[in-house]
Structures are given as structure tokens and as C-alpha cells.
Design a protein around this motif. Sequence first.
Motif, PDB file in Angstrom:
ATOM      1  N   GLU A   1     -20.505  20.655  59.825  1.00 50.55           N
ATOM      2  CA  GLU A   1     -19.803  19.960  58.746  1.00 50.55           C
ATOM      3  C   GLU A   1     -19.706  18.458  58.984  1.00 50.55           C
ATOM      4  O   GLU A   1     -19.282  17.717  58.106  1.00 50.55           O
ATOM      5  CB  GLU A   1     -18.418  20.571  58.555  1.00 50.55           C
ATOM      6  CG  GLU A   1     -18.485  22.014  58.085  1.00 50.55           C
ATOM      7  CD  GLU A   1     -17.139  22.580  57.684  1.00 50.55           C
ATOM      8  OE1 GLU A   1     -16.116  21.899  57.905  1.00 50.55           O
ATOM      9  OE2 GLU A   1     -17.113  23.697  57.148  1.00 50.55           O
ATOM     10  N   HIS A   2     -20.119  17.998  60.170  1.00 48.72           N
ATOM     11  CA  HIS A   2     -20.183  16.567  60.447  1.00 48.72           C
ATOM     12  C   HIS A   2     -21.514  15.969  59.996  1.00 48.72           C
ATOM     13  O   HIS A   2     -21.736  14.777  60.138  1.00 48.72           O
ATOM     14  CB  HIS A   2     -20.007  16.305  61.945  1.00 48.72           C
ATOM     15  CG  HIS A   2     -18.650  16.657  62.464  1.00 48.72           C
ATOM     16  ND1 HIS A   2     -17.647  15.733  62.624  1.00 48.72           N
ATOM     17  CD2 HIS A   2     -18.116  17.841  62.855  1.00 48.72           C
ATOM     18  CE1 HIS A   2     -16.563  16.333  63.097  1.00 48.72           C
ATOM     19  NE2 HIS A   2     -16.825  17.605  63.256  1.00 48.72           N
ATOM     20  N   PHE A   3     -22.392  16.824  59.478  1.00 49.06           N
ATOM     21  CA  PHE A   3     -23.728  16.374  59.102  1.00 49.06           C
ATOM     22  C   PHE A   3     -23.999  16.673  57.643  1.00 49.06           C
ATOM     23  O   PHE A   3     -23.498  17.653  57.082  1.00 49.06           O
ATOM     24  CB  PHE A   3     -24.801  17.067  59.965  1.00 49.06           C
ATOM     25  CG  PHE A   3     -24.719  16.716  61.416  1.00 49.06           C
ATOM     26  CD1 PHE A   3     -25.500  15.696  61.948  1.00 49.06           C
ATOM     27  CD2 PHE A   3     -23.858  17.387  62.261  1.00 49.06           C
ATOM     28  CE1 PHE A   3     -25.414  15.362  63.284  1.00 49.06           C
ATOM     29  CE2 PHE A   3     -23.761  17.058  63.603  1.00 49.06           C
ATOM     30  CZ  PHE A   3     -24.544  16.043  64.116  1.00 49.06           C
ATOM     31  N   ASN A   4     -24.786  15.826  57.040  1.00 44.63           N
ATOM     32  CA  ASN A   4     -25.292  16.084  55.700  1.00 44.63           C
ATOM     33  C   ASN A   4     -26.541  16.932  55.855  1.00 44.63           C
ATOM     34  O   ASN A   4     -27.590  16.449  56.286  1.00 44.63           O
ATOM     35  CB  ASN A   4     -25.616  14.767  54.987  1.00 44.63           C
ATOM     36  CG  ASN A   4     -26.027  14.987  53.551  1.00 44.63           C
ATOM     37  OD1 ASN A   4     -26.698  15.960  53.214  1.00 44.63           O
ATOM     38  ND2 ASN A   4     -25.616  14.062  52.683  1.00 44.63           N
ATOM     39  N   THR A   5     -26.443  18.193  55.539  1.00 47.03           N
ATOM     40  CA  THR A   5     -27.546  19.108  55.812  1.00 47.03           C
ATOM     41  C   THR A   5     -28.716  18.931  54.848  1.00 47.03           C
ATOM     42  O   THR A   5     -29.778  19.516  55.045  1.00 47.03           O
ATOM     43  CB  THR A   5     -27.065  20.563  55.752  1.00 47.03           C
ATOM     44  OG1 THR A   5     -26.407  20.800  54.512  1.00 47.03           O
ATOM     45  CG2 THR A   5     -26.113  20.851  56.894  1.00 47.03           C
TER      46      THR A   5
ATOM     47  N   ARG B   1     -29.959  15.566  56.544  1.00 44.33           N
ATOM     48  CA  ARG B   1     -29.899  15.721  58.002  1.00 44.33           C
ATOM     49  C   ARG B   1     -29.418  14.448  58.683  1.00 44.33           C
ATOM     50  O   ARG B   1     -29.932  14.038  59.713  1.00 44.33           O
ATOM     51  CB  ARG B   1     -31.264  16.127  58.559  1.00 44.33           C
ATOM     52  CG  ARG B   1     -31.745  17.479  58.051  1.00 44.33           C
ATOM     53  CD  ARG B   1     -30.975  18.597  58.729  1.00 44.33           C
ATOM     54  NE  ARG B   1     -31.225  19.882  58.115  1.00 44.33           N
ATOM     55  CZ  ARG B   1     -31.403  21.019  58.789  1.00 44.33           C
ATOM     56  NH1 ARG B   1     -31.347  21.014  60.081  1.00 44.33           N
ATOM     57  NH2 ARG B   1     -31.594  22.141  58.162  1.00 44.33           N
ATOM     58  N   GLU B   2     -28.416  13.828  58.128  1.00 42.31           N
ATOM     59  CA  GLU B   2     -27.847  12.624  58.728  1.00 42.31           C
ATOM     60  C   GLU B   2     -26.422  12.909  59.163  1.00 42.31           C
ATOM     61  O   GLU B   2     -25.696  13.660  58.522  1.00 42.31           O
ATOM     62  CB  GLU B   2     -27.864  11.464  57.720  1.00 42.31           C
ATOM     63  CG  GLU B   2     -29.267  10.978  57.380  1.00 42.31           C
ATOM     64  CD  GLU B   2     -29.237   9.872  56.343  1.00 42.31           C
ATOM     65  OE1 GLU B   2     -28.156   9.631  55.769  1.00 42.31           O
ATOM     66  OE2 GLU B   2     -30.284   9.272  56.104  1.00 42.31           O
ATOM     67  N   VAL B   3     -26.020  12.275  60.250  1.00 40.00           N
ATOM     68  CA  VAL B   3     -24.670  12.464  60.761  1.00 40.00           C
ATOM     69  C   VAL B   3     -23.673  11.753  59.859  1.00 40.00           C
ATOM     70  O   VAL B   3     -23.917  10.658  59.370  1.00 40.00           O
ATOM     71  CB  VAL B   3     -24.561  11.947  62.213  1.00 40.00           C
ATOM     72  CG1 VAL B   3     -24.724  10.442  62.284  1.00 40.00           C
ATOM     73  CG2 VAL B   3     -23.219  12.360  62.810  1.00 40.00           C
ATOM     74  N   ARG B   4     -22.555  12.435  59.612  1.00 38.91           N
ATOM     75  CA  ARG B   4     -21.489  11.835  58.818  1.00 38.91           C
ATOM     76  C   ARG B   4     -20.543  11.068  59.720  1.00 38.91           C
ATOM     77  O   ARG B   4     -20.373  11.397  60.882  1.00 38.91           O
ATOM     78  CB  ARG B   4     -20.699  12.932  58.088  1.00 38.91           C
ATOM     79  CG  ARG B   4     -21.494  13.645  57.002  1.00 38.91           C
ATOM     80  CD  ARG B   4     -20.682  14.777  56.415  1.00 38.91           C
ATOM     81  NE  ARG B   4     -21.404  15.440  55.333  1.00 38.91           N
ATOM     82  CZ  ARG B   4     -21.009  16.570  54.764  1.00 38.91           C
ATOM     83  NH1 ARG B   4     -19.910  17.154  55.177  1.00 38.91           N
ATOM     84  NH2 ARG B   4     -21.700  17.110  53.789  1.00 38.91           N
ATOM     85  N   GLY B   5     -19.889  10.092  59.153  1.00 43.27           N
ATOM     86  CA  GLY B   5     -18.923   9.328  59.930  1.00 43.27           C
ATOM     87  C   GLY B   5     -17.642  10.082  60.151  1.00 43.27           C
ATOM     88  O   GLY B   5     -17.387  11.082  59.534  1.00 43.27           O
TER      89      GLY B   5
ATOM     90  N   MET C   1     -21.339  25.444  66.366  1.00 39.92           N
ATOM     91  CA  MET C   1     -22.181  24.674  65.453  1.00 39.92           C
ATOM     92  C   MET C   1     -22.016  25.110  63.995  1.00 39.92           C
ATOM     93  O   MET C   1     -21.988  24.279  63.088  1.00 39.92           O
ATOM     94  CB  MET C   1     -23.643  24.818  65.876  1.00 39.92           C
ATOM     95  CG  MET C   1     -24.581  23.846  65.197  1.00 39.92           C
ATOM     96  SD  MET C   1     -24.362  22.172  65.835  1.00 39.92           S
ATOM     97  CE  MET C   1     -25.239  21.217  64.603  1.00 39.92           C
ATOM     98  N   TYR C   2     -21.881  26.432  63.777  1.00 37.86           N
ATOM     99  CA  TYR C   2     -21.974  26.932  62.408  1.00 37.86           C
ATOM    100  C   TYR C   2     -20.778  27.764  61.926  1.00 37.86           C
ATOM    101  O   TYR C   2     -20.577  27.910  60.725  1.00 37.86           O
ATOM    102  CB  TYR C   2     -23.231  27.800  62.262  1.00 37.86           C
ATOM    103  CG  TYR C   2     -24.504  27.106  62.671  1.00 37.86           C
ATOM    104  CD1 TYR C   2     -25.048  26.084  61.892  1.00 37.86           C
ATOM    105  CD2 TYR C   2     -25.165  27.454  63.845  1.00 37.86           C
ATOM    106  CE1 TYR C   2     -26.215  25.439  62.269  1.00 37.86           C
ATOM    107  CE2 TYR C   2     -26.336  26.814  64.233  1.00 37.86           C
ATOM    108  CZ  TYR C   2     -26.858  25.810  63.444  1.00 37.86           C
ATOM    109  OH  TYR C   2     -28.008  25.165  63.818  1.00 37.86           O
TER     110      TYR C   2
END
Length: 718
Positions: A707-711, A714-718, A632-633
Motif C-alpha cells: 500500500e506504500h506503492f502505486n501498483t 510501480r512507484e513508491v508513495r511518499g 508485503m501483501y
Amino acid sequence: MEERKKFTFSRRGFIRTSALAGGGILLGVNFLNACKESAQPPVNIANLNFKEFNAFIKIAENGYVTIFSPNPEIGQGVKTSMPMLIAEELDVPWEHVTVEQAGLDTENFTRQVAGGSQSIRHGWEPLRQTGAIAKQMLIQAAAARWEVEPYTCTASNGVITNQAGKQLGYGDVVNDAALLPVPENAVLKDPKDFKIIGKDAINVDVHKIVTGQPLYGLDYTAPGMKYASVLRPPAFGQTLKSFDASEAKKVGGVIDVLKFGDKVAVIANNTWAAMKGKHKLTAQWNDTTLESTEDHDAKLNAILNGSKFEVRREDGNVNSAFSEADSVIERTYESPFLPHNCMEPMNFYANVTAERIHLVGPIQTPAGTAKRIAHVLERDEKEIDLEMTRMGGGFGRRLYGDFAEEAALISNGAKLPIKVVFSREDDMAAGTYRPAIKYRIKAALKDGKVTAYHLKEAAINSNMYGLIPHFFPAGAIKNYKVETGNYQSNITTGAWRAPYTNFLAFAEQSFFDEIAKELAIDPVKLRMDLLDNVNDGEDERIEYSAARMKETIKLAAEKGNWGKAAENVYQGFAAYYSHNTHVAEVVDITLQNGFPKVEKVTVAVDCGIVVNPTGAINQVEGGVIDGIGHAMYGNFAFDNGKPKATNFDAYRLIRMNETPKVETYFVENNLSPTGLGEPGLPPAGGALANAITAATGKRMLTQPFIEHFNTDTREVRG
């Protein structure tokens, strides 16, 4: 009832000596079948140096037992579980057993290593034989005193009883037993009769750990010892041109500055002065090849897109199957370098004199380290005494004794007893890292079946270890091919907890879910269907058991309520075999403001007989959390040969409030035990990735997943 086995035990493998100075009997044993045939017991027991034994049991006249453990304790619990095997067959109360750490014996040992999750697996029968033979000798001594046949006597909980009901404690007959010949064989217990194996045992060092008593390398002190902090090249690919130590020598407590190779050591009376002095050094460096993460990325892509591979396994004809397929799936998965970040930074003590080399510290490979130090100092290995301390983490980093070599070289040059201590920055910047790897996997589908599977690996320095080509799905797919390629980098890489499988499991288990989606079948069913294609024992190259894996999958799916999750709970599944152990995991996540939160991980494990359930659960759950956290991190990058992160302010680890509940279940059987320190980690990343896909519809192809998310949102990136 299963018939009890009778094992032949070599007299040379069981060293018995009598006339202990304080009374009692000392039983030296062939620990892990490692005792060389030429090993001989000391002649004068009164002047016994315990290091002359591989491992041994000491039974006192009061009946209490001391078991010396030669294997390094890295936190995996072998200092507790391995003596449990001896105590079980010796048939003494566990509360009457004391365990102590033995030192290195390079003459009599052939395997004194902490690594690969193999200690219990290799020691299962030899250690039990050790205890059983010792018990048999004690029974024979008691029978002789009573003038009865030994078979009419029994032993339990350190007490021998004859048919008339008379009793003698082990301590009562221990000196008589010392005079008896060593039996050729012993009868081992039926598992149903175990009293210690399979029962919870508290870590033998727990009292010392919680009360802060010295156990670890950082705790060690010796008369006249000085501390050293080392200035190393700040970037991989640099060599030392020149340095100025004038300001460093002005620091209070600094007593000397010493150059060795491309490194400079500041020697001081304490760690603070040594580290402060190191920061006052100025140095100029020559640049050779300074690589960045972007360079590695391009190199690995070039390998995947090229044709220079080594074929590790090839079944059938994948090219033909792909040409005939109804559809083809192809994905590329990527992982970064990772540091080990042990809680206890690297450290080691060395006192090199003209007569002896005394080494003390936390090391996973004591024999190999002693050999390397003897080589660099041009000394005889027999001149080295190496004592092992408990390790505050290792995960593969302490397989490499570079820090011990530094201590020896500095001590040799300074003519002082020296303890090298890494700062956290030293530990992260001068590490031996998990290599960055890319996997490209391609599958052919025809008539609702998987007809071909082609895996390509491109890795940094991967030829050091090589891919494991005979794990699942090898044997389950007719047309199967595995190829590897590598790029040699200046950056040092090596084993990291569950080497290779720590990322390969994520890639393959994610890919199986992609296949299941394409075929419109349940992911668990897909794995079970593939395992149905494997007949255990038919292909001797196959290392996993299809039958045992299926049982493990069934248990995980049942206990994890697979397919029956509550509303707004999303599940992911993975199953993997590594270190001789089968593990399946179900991950439950929720989305909080679009960001995944791991709520629970259900784990099923087939590791054979569980020796110490408490320790086993700790190992499995620790591995799962480690796997979840790094998938995850975890991210570690380089810029012109320098790590971008050198402390925890810049390197992300899983936090307490992010750790999930972990429920662990063991497949019950009476098979010999296998590894547990590593196998829980590999499936965790794949199960989490599959749960995230179930929740968001987005496929995780690269780690770390954060890194697939906008922290921020907290939204998932495409």
C-alpha cells in the motif's frame, strides 16, 4: 569428550506389556513426561485398545518397529522428527520404523497439543530415554540367552552382538525382553554417535500425501455420515432473529435444517447439496455492535494517546532519560487483522449417541476441544473418543475447536453422524483472526548511545495473550519500559503463526534501523553493541541469550554478504528471538520499475541440535516466505462487522513468482533443540522493511507494504 548423561526413568513412566497376540513386545511410554502417575497398563494384552496408551513402541518378531505418535501433525513434521528421537536411542534402522497417529487420551495425557513450536523441545530427553530403555531391555534378554553380562554386549541397527561375535536380532529376543523388569535408568548417546538425529528423513506421510491416500479431515468418511453446511451471522455483532428454510428444503439431497444457537445447519447427503441449501436460506438478524476497521483505528489511536496502560516491565527511569537526551526518536507502527487461510478449510466429524461421542478431525488442541464439547453437551469427558487426522495447515486457527463444537451440536440435535465442512468463504468470514495492533516506540539517545526505550502497545483483544516484555532489547538498555492497552471487540481474535512477535519483530527491527541511522552506525553493529550490554544469566527474566544471538547475527551477516551487495541490490537486516530460538535474516531486494522484488533471504538459525535437517529447512523457509508475503501483501478489513474479503480473489497472498530464494544456515552446537515452526517468520517483515528503506529512502510504518506503492506505475508513495 563430553561425559554421557545417565537419566533416571520412572517405572510408572514406562509401561511394558507382554504376550502380544501376534508376538513381540509393546512398550508404552511417558511421552513428553505427560503420563500421570495413576496410569496403568491394560491387563489383557490380547484385547488391547491402543488408545489406552499415551504413546508406545511395538517391536515385532521380525525386528520391525511401530512408533505411535500422540501429538497432532499440523505440517510441522513432529510425526517424523519425534519418532526419530526414539528410534535413535533404540538403535534401529530408520527404514525399519513405521509411524502411526495415536488418538486422544484425556486420562493419561497432560499435553497433546500442536502449538508454540514446543514439541521437540519438550520431548527431547523423555523420548530418547524411551528408546534407550527399550534397547537396554533387549540387550539384557540377549545376554541372558548367551549367559553373559549385559555390559559385554552392544546393539546397533536392530542387532545385538556379544564379545564372541555372536548376534541376535531384536525380533529374536523381543518376547524374552517382555518378561524382564523395566530398568530404572538408561545411558543416552553422545551426539557424536547419532545415526538418525541430524540426518535427513523424508516425511513419514509423504507417500500417502503424493498418492492422495486419506490423511486429512476432509478425507474422512463413516457409514451413514451426513454433511452439514452452517449459516452463521454474516457480521460480528449480529444475532439470529428468524429464518425461513422452505426453499433450502427443496434442494435435492437436503434432508434436514436445524437451528442451534444463532446458527442454522443444512444437513444433506453431500457437501454440494448442503452448501447449495445453505444459500437458499433466508434469515433476519439483530444488530448489536457492528464495527469497521475505521472504528478500530480510532480506538487504537485513542489508547496510544491516553494513559490507561498495564506496565509489563519497567527498568530504570525512562522519563528522566528522555528529559536528559540529546535527541529523541518516536515512531508508530500499524498492522491489520489477518486470517489464517489454511489450505484445508475447517471441518470436523461427530457422531453423538446416547452411549458415546465419536469425534474425528484436524485439531491442534484435542484435549481442550473434547472438554468443551463435553461441557456444551452436558456429557462426561470419558464418553468421548477423539481421533486426530493430519491437518492441511493450522497456523493457530485450529487451536480453537469451534468447528468441532458445531459438528457435535448438530449431530446431537439431528441424531445423525455429521461432518461439518466450511467453504472458503465460511473459513474467511467466520475466522479467529490475528488482532490489529499498533506499537508506539520511543528511544532516547545521548552521547552516541541508546539510553532509554519505551514501547506502548494498543491492540484488539490483546489481553488474551499479552505482550512479551522480556525479549530483546530487554536488559540491553538501562531505562526500559513496556506498556500495553487493549480494546475489546466483537471480532474474534487469537493466535496467528508466531503470536504477537509476527508484527512486533517488524516494528522493533525497523525502529533499530531508525536508531542506527540517527547514530550514523551500521545497523548490525548497533544490535551487537546492545547485546554487549547483556550478561547472560544475570537477569533471570531475560529469555534470550545474548551470546547465542550474537553468534546467529555473525553467521547471517557473513553468509548474507552484509554490506557487500552487488550494484543495484539493496539489503535489510533483522534479528529476533522467539519460541526459544534465535534467528537473523538478511534480505536482498532489487527495484523493478520502482517496485521492490525480493531476490534472496539469507537466514541463520540457532535452534540447538537439528533433528531432521530436511524438515528443519522446510520449516524455516516456509516461515520466511510466509512472513515476507503477509508483510508485503496481507490485509484484512471489516465494514460494519463484515469482512471485506471472503476469498482469494479479494485477499492478496504472495505468488509463486514473488517468492525469493531462501538460504538457511544453522549455528552448530550440541545444545538441546528448540522450536522451528514459527521463529523464521518474525524477522522477515523487519528485514524486508529495512531493505525497502535502503532502496527507496522511505520508511515502512504500516503493513502491508504494497500500500506504500502505486501498483499501476510501480512507484513508491511518499
